[in-house]
Design an enzyme around this catalytic site. Structure first.
Site, PDB file in Angstrom:
ATOM      1  N   ASP A 133     -23.526 -27.173 -14.119  1.00 45.10           N
ATOM      2  CA  ASP A 133     -24.404 -26.073 -13.710  1.00 45.10           C
ATOM      3  C   ASP A 133     -23.695 -25.206 -12.673  1.00 45.10           C
ATOM      4  O   ASP A 133     -23.341 -25.679 -11.600  1.00 45.10           O
ATOM      5  CB  ASP A 133     -25.671 -26.715 -13.113  1.00 45.10           C
ATOM      6  CG  ASP A 133     -26.747 -25.708 -12.811  1.00 45.10           C
ATOM      7  OD1 ASP A 133     -26.646 -24.564 -13.294  1.00 45.10           O
ATOM      8  OD2 ASP A 133     -27.693 -26.071 -12.099  1.00 45.10           O
TER       9      ASP A 133
ATOM     10  N   ASP B 289     -38.443 -26.360   1.987  1.00 46.05           N
ATOM     11  CA  ASP B 289     -37.799 -25.165   2.570  1.00 46.05           C
ATOM     12  C   ASP B 289     -38.773 -24.561   3.578  1.00 46.05           C
ATOM     13  O   ASP B 289     -38.365 -24.040   4.622  1.00 46.05           O
ATOM     14  CB  ASP B 289     -37.517 -24.081   1.511  1.00 46.05           C
ATOM     15  CG  ASP B 289     -36.436 -24.479   0.511  1.00 46.05           C
ATOM     16  OD1 ASP B 289     -35.481 -25.163   0.909  1.00 46.05           O
ATOM     17  OD2 ASP B 289     -36.570 -24.095  -0.669  1.00 46.05           O
TER      18      ASP B 289
ATOM     19  N   ASP C  46     -24.495 -21.602 -11.745  1.00 45.71           N
ATOM     20  CA  ASP C  46     -25.267 -20.603 -10.978  1.00 45.71           C
ATOM     21  C   ASP C  46     -24.426 -19.399 -10.567  1.00 45.71           C
ATOM     22  O   ASP C  46     -24.451 -18.952  -9.413  1.00 45.71           O
ATOM     23  CB  ASP C  46     -25.904 -21.252  -9.731  1.00 45.71           C
ATOM     24  CG  ASP C  46     -26.911 -22.334 -10.079  1.00 45.71           C
ATOM     25  OD1 ASP C  46     -27.526 -22.248 -11.159  1.00 45.71           O
ATOM     26  OD2 ASP C  46     -27.090 -23.265  -9.272  1.00 45.71           O
TER      27      ASP C  46
ATOM     28  N   HIS D 199     -38.866 -24.209  -2.016  1.00 47.01           N
ATOM     29  CA  HIS D 199     -39.241 -25.608  -2.224  1.00 47.01           C
ATOM     30  C   HIS D 199     -40.242 -25.915  -1.114  1.00 47.01           C
ATOM     31  O   HIS D 199     -40.188 -25.308  -0.029  1.00 47.01           O
ATOM     32  CB  HIS D 199     -38.035 -26.538  -2.101  1.00 47.01           C
ATOM     33  CG  HIS D 199     -37.012 -26.318  -3.181  1.00 47.01           C
ATOM     34  ND1 HIS D 199     -35.777 -25.768  -2.942  1.00 47.01           N
ATOM     35  CD2 HIS D 199     -37.069 -26.580  -4.503  1.00 47.01           C
ATOM     36  CE1 HIS D 199     -35.110 -25.689  -4.078  1.00 47.01           C
ATOM     37  NE2 HIS D 199     -35.867 -26.170  -5.045  1.00 47.01           N
TER      38      HIS D 199
ATOM     39  N   GLU E 213     -39.735 -25.314 -15.343  1.00 44.63           N
ATOM     40  CA  GLU E 213     -38.357 -24.791 -15.430  1.00 44.63           C
ATOM     41  C   GLU E 213     -37.513 -25.779 -16.232  1.00 44.63           C
ATOM     42  O   GLU E 213     -37.056 -26.784 -15.698  1.00 44.63           O
ATOM     43  CB  GLU E 213     -37.781 -24.613 -14.017  1.00 44.63           C
ATOM     44  CG  GLU E 213     -36.379 -24.040 -14.018  1.00 44.63           C
ATOM     45  CD  GLU E 213     -35.815 -23.816 -12.610  1.00 44.63           C
ATOM     46  OE1 GLU E 213     -36.586 -23.737 -11.631  1.00 44.63           O
ATOM     47  OE2 GLU E 213     -34.586 -23.726 -12.490  1.00 44.63           O
TER      48      GLU E 213
ATOM     49  N   ASP F 219     -31.236 -17.222  -9.289  1.00 43.10           N
ATOM     50  CA  ASP F 219     -30.852 -18.552  -8.800  1.00 43.10           C
ATOM     51  C   ASP F 219     -29.323 -18.614  -8.864  1.00 43.10           C
ATOM     52  O   ASP F 219     -28.752 -19.073  -9.848  1.00 43.10           O
ATOM     53  CB  ASP F 219     -31.505 -19.661  -9.648  1.00 43.10           C
ATOM     54  CG  ASP F 219     -31.560 -20.990  -8.905  1.00 43.10           C
ATOM     55  OD1 ASP F 219     -31.040 -21.053  -7.772  1.00 43.10           O
ATOM     56  OD2 ASP F 219     -32.110 -21.962  -9.445  1.00 43.10           O
TER      57      ASP F 219
ATOM     58  N   HIS G  43     -29.527 -22.572 -17.514  1.00 47.06           N
ATOM     59  CA  HIS G  43     -30.111 -23.770 -18.139  1.00 47.06           C
ATOM     60  C   HIS G  43     -30.168 -23.601 -19.655  1.00 47.06           C
ATOM     61  O   HIS G  43     -29.924 -24.552 -20.409  1.00 47.06           O
ATOM     62  CB  HIS G  43     -31.507 -24.043 -17.580  1.00 47.06           C
ATOM     63  CG  HIS G  43     -31.522 -24.380 -16.108  1.00 47.06           C
ATOM     64  ND1 HIS G  43     -32.674 -24.658 -15.429  1.00 47.06           N
ATOM     65  CD2 HIS G  43     -30.532 -24.492 -15.198  1.00 47.06           C
ATOM     66  CE1 HIS G  43     -32.393 -24.924 -14.153  1.00 47.06           C
ATOM     67  NE2 HIS G  43     -31.092 -24.818 -13.993  1.00 47.06           N
TER      68      HIS G  43
HETATM   69  C1  3MF Z   1     -31.483 -26.587 -10.598  1.00 45.52           C
HETATM   70  C2  3MF Z   1     -32.303 -25.438 -10.257  1.00 45.52           C
HETATM   71  C3  3MF Z   1     -33.163 -25.567  -9.038  1.00 45.52           C
HETATM   72  C4  3MF Z   1     -34.535 -24.999  -9.261  1.00 45.52           C
HETATM   73  C5  3MF Z   1     -35.325 -25.038  -8.010  1.00 45.52           C
HETATM   74  C6  3MF Z   1     -36.701 -24.455  -8.129  1.00 45.52           C
HETATM   75  C7  3MF Z   1     -32.005 -25.661  -6.984  1.00 45.52           C
HETATM   76  O1  3MF Z   1     -30.605 -26.334 -11.601  1.00 45.52           O
HETATM   77  O2  3MF Z   1     -32.221 -24.418 -10.912  1.00 45.52           O
HETATM   78  O3  3MF Z   1     -32.528 -24.878  -7.980  1.00 45.52           O
HETATM   79  O4  3MF Z   1     -34.458 -23.697  -9.720  1.00 45.52           O
HETATM   80  O5  3MF Z   1     -35.419 -26.337  -7.597  1.00 45.52           O
HETATM   81  O6  3MF Z   1     -37.374 -24.966  -9.204  1.00 45.52           O
HETATM   82 MG    MG Z   2     -33.290 -22.643 -11.090  1.00 44.92          MG
END
Ligand code: 3MF
Ligand code: MG
Length: 345
Positions: free
Chosen positions: A248, A52, A250, A49, A174, A283, A213
């Site tokens: 979500d 970051d 991950d 980001h 995204e 991710d 997603h």
């Molecule tokens: C949220 C995400 C994000 C994006 C990231 C980069 C924190 O569900 O997936 O991760 O991937 O902001 O675009």
């Molecule tokens: Mg992501």
């Protein structure tokens, strides 16, 4: 082991374990201590980001931002790492509470555009042409709050503004159907690519598909990837896994549904993903239960699972698959795939 893929992740993948219902459970690890972990874990690309790379950038002058970004670039060089992408973090500032590019407040929209320019400046210093847009708060909690038609125009305008600001950048959208909003304007790959083709330079637009997603949208991640790959629009991926259409999660790649992961690897491998410099991005979040000293295993494991699945894709008996397809015997094909995943023939 096949070694012809390059892997990346963002520093937020090593995190403190906070969730919406509980505080952090692991001490924060400063960025400079995360960097040596990349190569140790088999990764060479860093996703950022904007903040970051340059924390608190809203409080800094353009010159200060540039200086800090240059320092980060030197740190990456020292560790043999490259930047894959930079994403504007447009969902945490008080000015983007009601969205960024689609906020009803013109000052917020102006802030979002300005911040996106800064992101592009940082990307240039970090030596990447790839900008990722996760359109986090571009949506609504209640349908009546915004005009969904106008929102499309606002998103196109914002993207055109970025394309004009820098003629060299590429933008990967995204998509995500929900969270933090209950409805987002760009929920799927189809929406993202339709938006791409509405912009001034569709060639420079593509997608970043995140497995979780797609699953949240009730879609199959491999088919979403195939849709983008059909027009060379898969600029990067966020591989992970997700247990049902809940919040979500991950999770580590392949950890919920190995067959679904196999099919993602298969569509990437068969379409030459990676051969034009694309990274296999992750991710993923470590489980909150994980103790600090072992809180990067989700990254190591996801990468290892990906590489094992590449081997399985390559060793699949394609002749037998084609024979099943020719006979329309999909029960046999089903068994063939399951047995292959189980390591029995
Ligand atoms: C949220 C995400 C994000 C994006 C990231 C980069 C924190 O569900 O997936 O991760 O991937 O902001 O675009
Ligand atoms: Mg992501």
């Amino acid at each position: 082991m096949p070694q012809d893929y390059r892997f990346s992740f963002g520093p937020w993948n090593i995190h403190e374990g906070a969730d919406p219902f509980g505080p952090p459970v692991r001490a924060p690890i400063p960025f400079h201590e995360k960097l040596p972990l990349y190569q140790e874990l088999g990764f060479e690309g860093v996703q950022f980001h904007d903040d970051d790379a340059v924390p608190d950038l809203n409080d800094l002058t353009a010159a200060q931002i540039a200086d800090q970004a240059k320092e980060v670039k030197t740190m990456l060089d020292d560790h043999g790492l490259v930047t894959e992408l930079v994403a504007p973090r447009l969902w945490e500032d008080p000015r983007t509470i009601d969205g960024a590019y689609t906020s009803n407040d013109p000052d917020s929209r102006a802030f979002a555009r300005e911040r996106s320019h800064i992101t592009i400046d940082i990307a240039n210093i970090l030596d990447t042409d790839l900008i990722v847009l996760w359109l986090a708060r571009e949506g609504t909690y209640i349908r009546e709050a915004k005009d969904s038609t106008k929102a499309v125009d606002q998103l196109v305008e914002a993207i055109n503004d970025m394309l004009a600001y820098d003629p060299n950048i590429r933008i990967a959208i995204e998509p995500k159907p929900n969270e933090p909003m209950d409805q987002s304007y760009i929920p799927t790959t189809g929406h993202a690519l339709a938006l791409a083709y509405m912009t001034d330079d569709p060639e420079r637009l593509g997608v970043n598909i995140e497995s979780a997603h797609a699953i949240l949208a009730g879609l199959d991640p491999a088919d979403e990837m195939g849709f983008a790959l059909a027009r060379h629009k898969l600029f990067t991926v966020h591989l992970n896994d997700q247990n049902g259409p809940k919040y979500d999660q991950d999770k580590a790649f392949g950890s919920v549904n190995l067959r679904r992961a196999f099919n993602q690897v298969a569509v990437l491998e068969r379409n030459g993903y990676g051969q034009n410099g694309e990274f296999v991005g992750l991710d993923v979040k470590a489980m909150r239960t994980q103790k600090a000293e072992v809180a990067v295993k989700h990254l190591r494991n996801s990468r290892a699972t990906f590489l094992r699945l590449v081997e399985l894709v390559r060793s699949l008996n394609d002749v037998a698959v084609q024979e099943c397809i020719a006979r329309r015997d999909y029960e046999e094909l089903d068994a063939l795939i399951l047995n292959h995943l189980l390591g029995v023939s």
